[in-house]
Design an enzyme around this catalytic site. Structure first.
Site, PDB file in Angstrom:
ATOM      1  N   HIS A  94      -7.686  -1.139  -1.288  1.00 13.11           N
ATOM      2  CA  HIS A  94      -7.383  -2.867  -1.560  1.00 13.11           C
ATOM      3  C   HIS A  94      -6.915  -2.999  -2.792  1.00 13.11           C
ATOM      4  O   HIS A  94      -7.639  -2.573  -3.615  1.00 13.11           O
ATOM      5  CB  HIS A  94      -8.504  -3.380  -0.974  1.00 13.11           C
ATOM      6  CG  HIS A  94      -8.498  -4.886  -1.363  1.00 13.11           C
ATOM      7  ND1 HIS A  94      -7.651  -5.751  -0.835  1.00 13.11           N
ATOM      8  CD2 HIS A  94      -9.295  -5.800  -1.819  1.00 13.11           C
ATOM      9  CE1 HIS A  94      -7.729  -6.953  -1.175  1.00 13.11           C
ATOM     10  NE2 HIS A  94      -8.624  -7.217  -1.758  1.00 13.11           N
ATOM     11  N   HIS A  96      -4.942  -6.089  -5.299  1.00  9.07           N
ATOM     12  CA  HIS A  96      -4.132  -7.670  -5.686  1.00  9.07           C
ATOM     13  C   HIS A  96      -2.675  -7.246  -6.269  1.00  9.07           C
ATOM     14  O   HIS A  96      -2.616  -8.101  -7.208  1.00  9.07           O
ATOM     15  CB  HIS A  96      -5.099  -8.633  -6.512  1.00  9.07           C
ATOM     16  CG  HIS A  96      -6.531  -9.186  -5.351  1.00  9.07           C
ATOM     17  ND1 HIS A  96      -6.846 -10.264  -5.953  1.00  9.07           N
ATOM     18  CD2 HIS A  96      -6.996  -8.520  -4.472  1.00  9.07           C
ATOM     19  CE1 HIS A  96      -7.780 -10.280  -4.830  1.00  9.07           C
ATOM     20  NE2 HIS A  96      -8.064  -9.265  -4.171  1.00  9.07           N
ATOM     21  N   ASP A 119      11.278   4.181   5.237  1.00  5.05           N
ATOM     22  CA  ASP A 119      10.577   5.812   4.980  1.00  5.05           C
ATOM     23  C   ASP A 119       9.084   5.721   4.883  1.00  5.05           C
ATOM     24  O   ASP A 119       8.425   6.658   5.298  1.00  5.05           O
ATOM     25  CB  ASP A 119      11.086   6.127   3.296  1.00  5.05           C
ATOM     26  CG  ASP A 119      12.195   6.702   3.276  1.00  5.05           C
ATOM     27  OD1 ASP A 119      12.944   7.045   4.359  1.00  5.05           O
ATOM     28  OD2 ASP A 119      12.874   6.850   2.180  1.00  5.05           O
ATOM     29  N   HIS A 168      -4.592 -13.887   0.457  1.00  5.66           N
ATOM     30  CA  HIS A 168      -5.554 -13.057  -0.009  1.00  5.66           C
ATOM     31  C   HIS A 168      -4.720 -11.756  -0.653  1.00  5.66           C
ATOM     32  O   HIS A 168      -3.936 -12.218  -1.804  1.00  5.66           O
ATOM     33  CB  HIS A 168      -6.405 -12.526   0.879  1.00  5.66           C
ATOM     34  CG  HIS A 168      -7.619 -11.759   0.332  1.00  5.66           C
ATOM     35  ND1 HIS A 168      -8.958 -11.426   0.819  1.00  5.66           N
ATOM     36  CD2 HIS A 168      -7.809 -10.872  -0.831  1.00  5.66           C
ATOM     37  CE1 HIS A 168      -9.563 -10.641   0.012  1.00  5.66           C
ATOM     38  NE2 HIS A 168      -8.877 -10.374  -0.926  1.00  5.66           N
ATOM     39  N   TYR A 226      12.075  15.821   5.428  1.00  2.00           N
ATOM     40  CA  TYR A 226      11.932  15.377   3.879  1.00  2.00           C
ATOM     41  C   TYR A 226      10.777  16.553   3.375  1.00  2.00           C
ATOM     42  O   TYR A 226       9.826  16.713   4.025  1.00  2.00           O
ATOM     43  CB  TYR A 226      11.584  14.140   3.484  1.00  2.00           C
ATOM     44  CG  TYR A 226      11.393  13.752   2.120  1.00  2.00           C
ATOM     45  CD1 TYR A 226      12.530  13.456   1.546  1.00  2.00           C
ATOM     46  CD2 TYR A 226      10.095  13.802   1.498  1.00  2.00           C
ATOM     47  CE1 TYR A 226      12.479  13.102   0.190  1.00  2.00           C
ATOM     48  CE2 TYR A 226      10.030  13.446   0.202  1.00  2.00           C
ATOM     49  CZ  TYR A 226      11.057  13.223  -0.356  1.00  2.00           C
ATOM     50  OH  TYR A 226      11.193  12.919  -1.642  1.00  2.00           O
TER      51      TYR A 226
END
Lengths: 230, 230, 230, 230
Positions: A94, A96, A119, A168, A226
């Site tokens: 998480h 910001h 991708d 958020h 890839y």
């Protein structure tokens, strides 16, 4: 075994610093040991500069702290809800980070505008519904996780390894904590390019389904081409 | 001789890192030895931090690997198509640099808004057509190169050393790999300034033909006056 | 004496690098010794990394090279025109710094939106007229200087130490080369904030005359109160 | 005791440099010793690179200098007015950080668009009224402080630890100088994300009162749950 997990989780947290995704003590990464059902997560409000693997807090999937002297990240309950609902994931992050957060604040999903997006994210990066006053007033952190899961009702969390929580900020996940951090870094870059794209061409339709398929499966699944795997 | 080419190609790849054009293993640079008809290119998905000249993969113009133990960049077929079609170029670079990619995603060519642009690109930086589902489902990487060449039907690749692949990202080229990298760096700066210009003045007409001529030929051709060449 | 000027001019050029205003060999700073009527300027197209004070090229005010083995900046004639027309200035800087260049490309003057602007520029940063095809085809670099001087017909170059050349980029000046570089740095910051301001509030009227006066004269003139001078 | 305050104030000033909030000698931080009624503040126009704790200037609350050989920041009178009006604050910071300044120049308050904002500012970051010509022509620096206090007529400065001075730039405050600097850093990040949010979704309503409450009180007050305090 948990020492290895805690070191790995520390590294994933530090990757967020190295890539400029976090300010001060913002952000958190966790990883899970599925066999033992134990999660290691960053402690709450501790400076990254002095953080050690031993500072990681270990919790079981019900939020009972089983190791560590510090308080866990205040977002722990969201992480645990994701681990319980998405059995294939091994790490959660998480942040910001600024552009992903801006899309979350604007309440807009990030369209698949190009192959960089395709991708890593097989379709738009979705936005959750807003939490109601009751959900916020109740078990808010847990309810944040539930809103994410509701939003993935018809989505595969392995194909779309991230979400924007409305008003958020983003959560991302992956096979382990470092993979979740990698997705957080890529999401921020994708969000930044999408911001410029949307302001240059508000009517931009994004990539075709054919291009989305081609790029996503170039890097994922049995036919991936890839990298150096054989 | 190829050792020198491989070292040069490595340096061009590292220039992309130094200038902030690539994230993780994104991007790739290649260079060609025209006499031998051999191309050295970055391997696929290898971290830049540990990459050595010996990791460069050498291919002939038909894509047959003639040296190197790693898999080449997944974009190799696009590079080769450009080398076959544009005999004057000696290096090719592909990045997902953020502002150039945003213009590519928006499907907008970059107008020649000023002299910074005109110093390097003799006219707008063009956008290819979108690839059709058939072109994507077929030999996609090769077809990407073909779309670029189609777009240059009436354009001189030496006068306009770069292109935006629609919904994807830029390719640039030059006399050698480092020159292609230099054009990638300048293109990103030009794309960034063009973004700010277009949002400040959506009706901006760009430079006059006279100014475009003056700046382009100040740095290119027999009458160039910039720099220390005599 | 010229050694000191050349060292000072080198430092002003390097300040442009340190502050992120120039890419590769872009940009140039010069300084003048008014007693001797000699100007020291950066050489053309030389990398900043290896540049020494001895690389500075010395010219008289008519453009005759009196010292130095390298070719001077290709913008020398613009610098000389400014020194001839503005007797109070001792240094000139030219960059393609990104936000100032974007305003120049957009053909928009930078309004005095706030006190940061007013601390250094006593009114909008003006834009020149576009050069005609004849002016571009003729002595282009000299004519660029003439367009600047035309634009300052009713302006005091000491009160407004910079200009945007339409479709090109900024020039700034000051009491010496370092002061001109300082103004280039501040202009870029002012241009960046003005970009965000103009896009947040396109109708923004900018500061009042009273605030413009107060801030400008806080740092300039006999009644200046900023800093440690007594 | 004042040595400790001066060292702390120096550190707060340097934090502004480390976080990229100030250019050259821009910006200033101060701290107060409430028992002695003395304020330590950065000197005016001194380079951050060479600044020492001993350079801090000590003033009483009426602006009489009681220690220090340098002139205090030219914004001292604004700081003092804030200390007199807001008895709970222990530090004040003023910067021209770019995005907060852009909102101030645009004359727009920063809405509470998301939880990053709500974690630190319990409501929009307000904008003062513009100063009249009389207020500017009179005791301008003091009047700037008065405009801030007028704007906080119905606001709690502990719940909203910052303000945008119209046409100028932000001031922030906190329990001490470092806390004020922390708020300046967070305000800039919040302003940046708010800029992207407002341009992505001009109609964005921002967070609900419930979410504002939840996030603000998560970090503030008796029931705070963030960090390691017990």
């Amino acid at each position: 075994m948990l020492e290895s997990l805690k070191s790995h989780v520390l590294e994933a947290n530090l990757e967020l610093v190295r890539r400029g995704l976090v300010l001060y003590t913002f952000g958190n990464a966790s990883g899970i040991d599925r066999e033992q059902g134990l999660v290691a997560i960053k402690p709450s409000g501790v400076p990254y500069e002095t953080m050690t693997a031993g500072d990681m807090v270990v919790s079981d999937l019900e939020g009972r702290i089983v190791e560590g002297t510090l308080k866990p990240s205040s977002d722990l309950a969201t992480h645990l809800e994701l681990y319980r609902a998405f059995p294939a994931i091994g790490g959660v992050v998480h942040t910001h980070s600024e552009f992903a957060t801006a899309w979350a604040q604007a309440g807009r999903e990030i369209p698949a505008y190009g192959t960089t997006h395709a991708d890593y994210f097989y379709g738009p990066v979705p936005v959750t519904e807003e939490l109601s006053a009751e959900e916020i007033g109740g078990d808010y952190v847990l309810n944040t996780g539930r809103k994410i899961i509701d939003r993935f009702h018809n989505l595969d969390p392995e194909a779309v390894p991230g979400v924007l929580v409305a008003g958020h900020a983003p959560f991302t996940w992956g096979a382990d904590a470092m993979s979740a951090a990698y997705h957080a870094v890529v999401l921020e870059a994708v969000a930044r390019m999408a911001y410029y794209t949307a302001t240059l061409n508000p009517a931009c339709a994004g990539v075709s389904q054919a291009l989305l398929d081609r790029h996503y499966f170039r890097k994922h699944g049995a036919k991936a081409t890839y990298g150096q795997r054989s």
